[in-house]
Design a protein around this motif. Structure first.
Motif, PDB file in Angstrom:
ATOM      1  N   LYS A 152      10.089  -4.199  -5.065  1.00  0.00           N
ATOM      2  CA  LYS A 152       9.490  -4.833  -6.248  1.00  0.00           C
ATOM      3  C   LYS A 152       8.316  -4.031  -6.796  1.00  0.00           C
ATOM      4  O   LYS A 152       8.056  -4.051  -7.994  1.00  0.00           O
ATOM      5  CB  LYS A 152       9.039  -6.259  -5.935  1.00  0.00           C
ATOM      6  CG  LYS A 152      10.171  -7.209  -5.664  1.00  0.00           C
ATOM      7  CD  LYS A 152      10.966  -7.495  -6.909  1.00  0.00           C
ATOM      8  CE  LYS A 152      12.044  -8.517  -6.635  1.00  0.00           C
ATOM      9  NZ  LYS A 152      13.094  -8.480  -7.655  1.00  0.00           N
ATOM     10  N   THR A 153       7.606  -3.332  -5.934  1.00  0.00           N
ATOM     11  CA  THR A 153       6.482  -2.512  -6.375  1.00  0.00           C
ATOM     12  C   THR A 153       6.981  -1.270  -7.105  1.00  0.00           C
ATOM     13  O   THR A 153       6.390  -0.845  -8.099  1.00  0.00           O
ATOM     14  CB  THR A 153       5.579  -2.129  -5.185  1.00  0.00           C
ATOM     15  OG1 THR A 153       5.171  -3.331  -4.518  1.00  0.00           O
ATOM     16  CG2 THR A 153       4.358  -1.357  -5.627  1.00  0.00           C
ATOM     17  N   ILE A 163       0.844  -1.209   0.000  1.00  0.00           N
ATOM     18  CA  ILE A 163       0.000   0.000   0.000  1.00  0.00           C
ATOM     19  C   ILE A 163       0.874   1.253   0.000  1.00  0.00           C
ATOM     20  O   ILE A 163       0.634   2.191  -0.758  1.00  0.00           O
ATOM     21  CB  ILE A 163      -0.962  -0.018   1.208  1.00  0.00           C
ATOM     22  CG1 ILE A 163      -1.999  -1.132   1.055  1.00  0.00           C
ATOM     23  CG2 ILE A 163      -1.633   1.340   1.400  1.00  0.00           C
ATOM     24  CD1 ILE A 163      -2.785  -1.433   2.324  1.00  0.00           C
ATOM     25  N   GLN A 164       1.886   1.253   0.848  1.00  0.00           N
ATOM     26  CA  GLN A 164       2.772   2.407   0.946  1.00  0.00           C
ATOM     27  C   GLN A 164       3.502   2.653  -0.380  1.00  0.00           C
ATOM     28  O   GLN A 164       3.598   3.793  -0.839  1.00  0.00           O
ATOM     29  CB  GLN A 164       3.773   2.166   2.083  1.00  0.00           C
ATOM     30  CG  GLN A 164       4.640   3.328   2.394  1.00  0.00           C
ATOM     31  CD  GLN A 164       5.387   3.134   3.693  1.00  0.00           C
ATOM     32  OE1 GLN A 164       5.527   4.100   4.393  1.00  0.00           O
ATOM     33  NE2 GLN A 164       5.869   1.959   4.031  1.00  0.00           N
ATOM     34  N   LEU A 193      15.711   3.611  -3.409  1.00  0.00           N
ATOM     35  CA  LEU A 193      16.234   4.382  -2.268  1.00  0.00           C
ATOM     36  C   LEU A 193      15.479   5.698  -2.106  1.00  0.00           C
ATOM     37  O   LEU A 193      15.173   6.106  -0.983  1.00  0.00           O
ATOM     38  CB  LEU A 193      17.730   4.641  -2.436  1.00  0.00           C
ATOM     39  CG  LEU A 193      18.635   3.427  -2.238  1.00  0.00           C
ATOM     40  CD1 LEU A 193      20.070   3.761  -2.658  1.00  0.00           C
ATOM     41  CD2 LEU A 193      18.597   2.927  -0.803  1.00  0.00           C
ATOM     42  N   LYS A 194      15.155   6.341  -3.219  1.00  0.00           N
ATOM     43  CA  LYS A 194      14.380   7.585  -3.146  1.00  0.00           C
ATOM     44  C   LYS A 194      12.986   7.306  -2.585  1.00  0.00           C
ATOM     45  O   LYS A 194      12.494   8.046  -1.725  1.00  0.00           O
ATOM     46  CB  LYS A 194      14.270   8.230  -4.530  1.00  0.00           C
ATOM     47  CG  LYS A 194      13.553   9.558  -4.513  1.00  0.00           C
ATOM     48  CD  LYS A 194      13.553  10.209  -5.883  1.00  0.00           C
ATOM     49  CE  LYS A 194      12.845  11.545  -5.837  1.00  0.00           C
ATOM     50  NZ  LYS A 194      12.764  12.163  -7.180  1.00  0.00           N
ATOM     51  N   ALA A 195      12.350   6.231  -3.047  1.00  0.00           N
ATOM     52  CA  ALA A 195      11.007   5.883  -2.554  1.00  0.00           C
ATOM     53  C   ALA A 195      11.030   5.603  -1.059  1.00  0.00           C
ATOM     54  O   ALA A 195      10.116   6.015  -0.332  1.00  0.00           O
ATOM     55  CB  ALA A 195      10.469   4.669  -3.316  1.00  0.00           C
ATOM     56  N   LEU A 196      12.069   4.919  -0.583  1.00  0.00           N
ATOM     57  CA  LEU A 196      12.168   4.622   0.843  1.00  0.00           C
ATOM     58  C   LEU A 196      12.236   5.889   1.691  1.00  0.00           C
ATOM     59  O   LEU A 196      11.822   5.879   2.847  1.00  0.00           O
ATOM     60  CB  LEU A 196      13.373   3.722   1.132  1.00  0.00           C
ATOM     61  CG  LEU A 196      13.170   2.247   0.815  1.00  0.00           C
ATOM     62  CD1 LEU A 196      14.498   1.508   0.808  1.00  0.00           C
ATOM     63  CD2 LEU A 196      12.202   1.615   1.804  1.00  0.00           C
ATOM     64  N   ARG A 197      12.735   6.969   1.128  1.00  0.00           N
ATOM     65  CA  ARG A 197      12.769   8.244   1.865  1.00  0.00           C
ATOM     66  C   ARG A 197      11.365   8.767   2.148  1.00  0.00           C
ATOM     67  O   ARG A 197      11.178   9.602   3.028  1.00  0.00           O
ATOM     68  CB  ARG A 197      13.572   9.308   1.106  1.00  0.00           C
ATOM     69  CG  ARG A 197      15.042   9.069   1.106  1.00  0.00           C
ATOM     70  CD  ARG A 197      15.610   9.241   2.501  1.00  0.00           C
ATOM     71  NE  ARG A 197      17.035   9.079   2.481  1.00  0.00           N
ATOM     72  CZ  ARG A 197      17.740   8.553   3.468  1.00  0.00           C
ATOM     73  NH1 ARG A 197      17.145   8.138   4.557  1.00  0.00           N
ATOM     74  NH2 ARG A 197      19.033   8.443   3.375  1.00  0.00           N
ATOM     75  N   PHE A 198      10.380   8.274   1.415  1.00  0.00           N
ATOM     76  CA  PHE A 198       8.994   8.692   1.632  1.00  0.00           C
ATOM     77  C   PHE A 198       8.200   7.657   2.422  1.00  0.00           C
ATOM     78  O   PHE A 198       6.994   7.815   2.605  1.00  0.00           O
ATOM     79  CB  PHE A 198       8.315   8.994   0.293  1.00  0.00           C
ATOM     80  CG  PHE A 198       8.937  10.175  -0.406  1.00  0.00           C
ATOM     81  CD1 PHE A 198       8.710  11.462   0.039  1.00  0.00           C
ATOM     82  CD2 PHE A 198       9.782   9.987  -1.487  1.00  0.00           C
ATOM     83  CE1 PHE A 198       9.299  12.553  -0.579  1.00  0.00           C
ATOM     84  CE2 PHE A 198      10.369  11.065  -2.127  1.00  0.00           C
ATOM     85  CZ  PHE A 198      10.128  12.355  -1.673  1.00  0.00           C
TER      86      PHE A 198
END
Length: 175
Positions: free
Chosen positions: A140-141, A58-59, A78-83
């Motif tokens: 993976k998403t 979902i995130q 890595l950029k997505a994980l920052r959000f």
């Protein structure tokens, strides 16, 4: 008194974001502890894993929608994980491995849930499965060509100042 988010300064908004992240981690820790105390650690871990499998997907979908991050290999993940909801209160660090953005090692130097458990007199909990589900599903998403490998995470032994460490690798053959 009208104090909406739109009226806050950038610094105030950053503080609010961090507070929301800390609040999220508090809720996560509270429900886990309540389930652990009522039904035992194994049941709490099982429920936590199921929750994080759903939450990671979902995130990641929301990060794609609201932040426009999709693909981009290791750099995109890595950029997505920052959000991710936990990052403002518990940011990871990373170092590139090899040439360019083919691979990176990321680690969590300060883990609020684990440190909170220790302060409460509880033992570290084995969060490797939860971490793997969270990072792998989110990766993976965002970009199916990125794989995640756990280098260590509780219950594994870990050095002081690093709770867990992960390798993200971009696999060109998955394009």
């Amino acid at each position: 008194m009208d104090n909406t988010l739109a009226q806050l300064s950038k610094q105030e908004l950053l503080k609010v974001i961090e507070m929301f992240s800390v609040n999220w981690l508090t809720v996560d820790g509270l429900w886990f502890t309540l389930v652990e105390d009522a039904y035992g650690l194994e049941t709490a871990l099982d429920m936590d894993l199921k929750m994080w499998q759903k939450m990671a997907f979902i995130q990641a979908q929301r990060i794609k929608k609201y932040m426009g991050i999709e693909g981009g290999g290791v750099k995109g993940v890595l950029k997505a994980l920052r959000f991710a909801v936990f990052d403002p209160a518990m940011p990871y660090r990373y170092a590139l491995e090899g040439e360019g953005w083919e691979a990176a090692i990321m680690w969590v130097p300060s883990c609020r849930p684990q440190e909170g458990r220790l302060r409460a007199g509880r033992a570290e909990f084995p969060c490797k499965g939860m971490g793997m589900a969270c990072y792998e599903i989110l990766a993976k998403t965002i970009d199916p060509a990125v794989s995640v490998e756990c280098l260590f995470c509780p219950p594994d032994e870990h050095p002081s100042g690093i709770w867990c460490k992960w390798r993200l690798t971009y696999r060109k053959d998955n394009e």
